[in-house]
Scaffold this active site. Structure first.
Site, PDB file in Angstrom:
ATOM      1  N   ARG A  78     -31.359 -60.257  34.910  1.00  0.00           N
ATOM      2  CA  ARG A  78     -32.448 -61.564  34.936  1.00  0.00           C
ATOM      3  C   ARG A  78     -31.228 -62.141  36.051  1.00  0.00           C
ATOM      4  O   ARG A  78     -31.150 -63.701  35.863  1.00  0.00           O
ATOM      5  CB  ARG A  78     -32.275 -62.326  33.493  1.00  0.00           C
ATOM      6  CG  ARG A  78     -34.164 -61.482  33.275  1.00  0.00           C
ATOM      7  CD  ARG A  78     -34.680 -61.597  34.180  1.00  0.00           C
ATOM      8  NE  ARG A  78     -35.860 -61.458  33.156  1.00  0.00           N
ATOM      9  CZ  ARG A  78     -36.633 -60.174  32.514  1.00  0.00           C
ATOM     10  NH1 ARG A  78     -36.209 -59.827  33.792  1.00  0.00           N
ATOM     11  NH2 ARG A  78     -38.041 -60.451  32.237  1.00  0.00           N
TER      12      ARG A  78
ATOM     13  N   SER B  79     -40.575 -65.511  29.402  1.00  0.00           N
ATOM     14  CA  SER B  79     -39.743 -66.054  28.642  1.00  0.00           C
ATOM     15  C   SER B  79     -38.585 -66.892  28.374  1.00  0.00           C
ATOM     16  O   SER B  79     -38.136 -66.815  29.698  1.00  0.00           O
ATOM     17  CB  SER B  79     -38.977 -64.404  28.218  1.00  0.00           C
ATOM     18  OG  SER B  79     -39.552 -63.617  28.525  1.00  0.00           O
TER      19      SER B  79
ATOM     20  N   GLU C 182     -33.253 -68.717  29.688  1.00  0.00           N
ATOM     21  CA  GLU C 182     -34.117 -67.766  31.280  1.00  0.00           C
ATOM     22  C   GLU C 182     -34.480 -68.487  32.041  1.00  0.00           C
ATOM     23  O   GLU C 182     -34.170 -68.718  33.463  1.00  0.00           O
ATOM     24  CB  GLU C 182     -34.633 -67.069  30.585  1.00  0.00           C
ATOM     25  CG  GLU C 182     -35.009 -65.901  31.848  1.00  0.00           C
ATOM     26  CD  GLU C 182     -36.485 -65.213  32.187  1.00  0.00           C
ATOM     27  OE1 GLU C 182     -36.489 -65.721  33.921  1.00  0.00           O
ATOM     28  OE2 GLU C 182     -37.186 -64.942  31.955  1.00  0.00           O
TER      29      GLU C 182
END
Ligand code: FAD
Ligand code: EPU
Length: 342
Positions: A162, A236, A338
């Site tokens: 990520r 998420s 995130e």
């Protein structure tokens, strides 16, 4: 590229809050982008894709530039690969379906991820055993200060979990214009993520295909991730944390059911969803399914924070703070967000 003022961003992001942009315009070409960036108001700016990885905590007192660059074309082909270039403003799932329909392999595990092409390398999107870093050949991005287009190879992007150079050293310096993916004519199937095999079995698939994997991923995602068209969310909310193998063993002694996966570097990735599910706002109560007002933690996936209707961005943010704190108190692990907080 009409300039609008005090525009509601509700249709332009997936968390569903009623927030306003002071200035807003879309761009359909590099020329339009350059014209918008040359305006004084562009000194405070946000490049917007599909708005599926953002939490607005207040109105945006700056200039939102919505990337509308279109186009999907094969730019090169050889015996093994097809090189497909897509404009940053193209819908991600549309591009994946284009590949599935042509039987080109590589993106099928990434089916149904919301958002647009331009953001796919930003945070190296990933799901079910595949990340963009496995498939991206190169991208073109516009350097805002130098006013020129720069080509980035896969290596230049410094992809991580990520992560990419666009979230680190080069943050806010570039506008991604298009991305080229290297797709296999003779596909290599990625079915190591347990849930895929189980789903393929349930579907009665005995001969693997790109479409079967795409269908399986779509079915898994639809069964547990809330559809932003129905319940506001940005996927998420936190990353899955990484710990050393020794730290994981200690945790495992104390919490035998803790979910973790070994990484190539010997460390362990822990399922943040498990950590969040196993602590909560008070003794014996789990965050999973928790709701305060319209802000909540999804009942089927604890890693996803949701807006049931009229939650403010700050309510979601405060909920995320409480979750970070309780996970830290119970497990000694600091969760990292995130989602991009604006
Ligand atoms: P936006 O939210 O519009 O932007 C995200 C960031 O990128 C912002 O900082 C923005 O300024 C910047 N940006 C966007 N476009 C450009 C550009 N062209 N140039 C420069 N900067 C840009 N993600 C995964 O990785 N895996 C998943 O499985 C996954 N599942 C999800 C499920 C749901 C239900 C939802 C709502 C989200 C999920 N996500 C997942 C997160 C999200 O879909 C991805 O991060 C997606 O790539 C975001 O794309 P976007 O166009 O909506 O980006
Ligand atoms: N789990 C729980 N409780 C929960 C949720 C998960 O215990 O409420 C545990 C279970 O053991 C489960 C494991 O976590 O088996 C993994 O869950 P899941 O397969 O749903 O994946 P995840 O780790 O929660 C990650 C990505 C997702 C991606 C999926 C599939 C991150 C931060 N999230 O979620 O990406 O779709 O894997 O690959 O890495 C996103 O980035 O927005 C996103 C949705």
């Amino acid at each position: 590229m009409q300039l609008q003022q005090h525009l509601s961003l509700k249709p332009f992001h997936t968390f569903g809050m009623e927030v306003y942009a002071r200035y807003f315009a879309g761009f359909h070409s590099i020329e339009e982008l350059e014209a918008l960036l040359s305006m004084d108001i562009a000194s405070k700016r946000l490049i917007l894709g599909g708005g599926s990885n953002l939490l607005f905590t207040h109105d945006y007192d700056g200039f939102v530039l919505k990337n509308e660059l279109q186009g999907i074309e094969v730019v090169k082909e050889d015996a093994e690969f097809v090189y497909l270039r897509a404009g940053a403003g193209e819908n991600w799932h549309k591009v994946v379906m284009h590949c599935v329909n042509n039987n080109w392999g590589g993106l099928e595990n990434l089916s149904l991820i919301p958002g647009n092409v331009g953001a796919s390398p930003m945070q190296n999107i990933g799901a079910y055993g595949v990340e963009i870093k496995d498939v991206m050949e190169q991208l073109e991005a516009y350097h805002i200060q130098d006013r020129k287009v720069v080509t980035f190879t896969n290596r230049d992007c410094a992809f991580g979990y990520r992560e990419s150079v666009f979230k680190q050293g080069l943050k806010n310096q570039f506008v991604i214009l298009n991305v080229t993916y290297k797709l296999r004519k003779d596909p290599v199937f990625h079915t190591s993520y347990g849930a895929i095999n189980q789903e393929l079995e349930r579907m009665g698939v005995d001969s693997l295909s790109i479409r079967a994997i795409s269908d399986a991923v779509i079915r898994i995602r639809s069964s547990k991730l809330p559809n932003p068209a129905e319940i506001g969310n940005a996927g998420s909310f936190f990353k899955n944390p990484q710990v050393s193998a020794a730290q994981f063993q200690e945790l495992k002694l104390q919490f035998p059911s803790i979910a973790g996966y070994p990484l190539e570097n010997g460390a362990m990735k822990i399922a943040a969803g498990w950590l969040i599910e196993h602590c909560g706002p008070s003794e014996g109560v789990s965050w999973k399914g928790y709701r305060k007002g319209d802000a909540g933690c999804h009942a089927l996936q604890a890693l996803v924070l949701v807006n049931y209707g009229h939650a403010q961005g700050m309510e979601i943010f405060r909920l995320s703070e409480a979750i970070v704190q309780s996970v830290k108190e119970k497990f000694g692990i600091e969760l990292e967000r995130e989602v991009n907080i604006v």
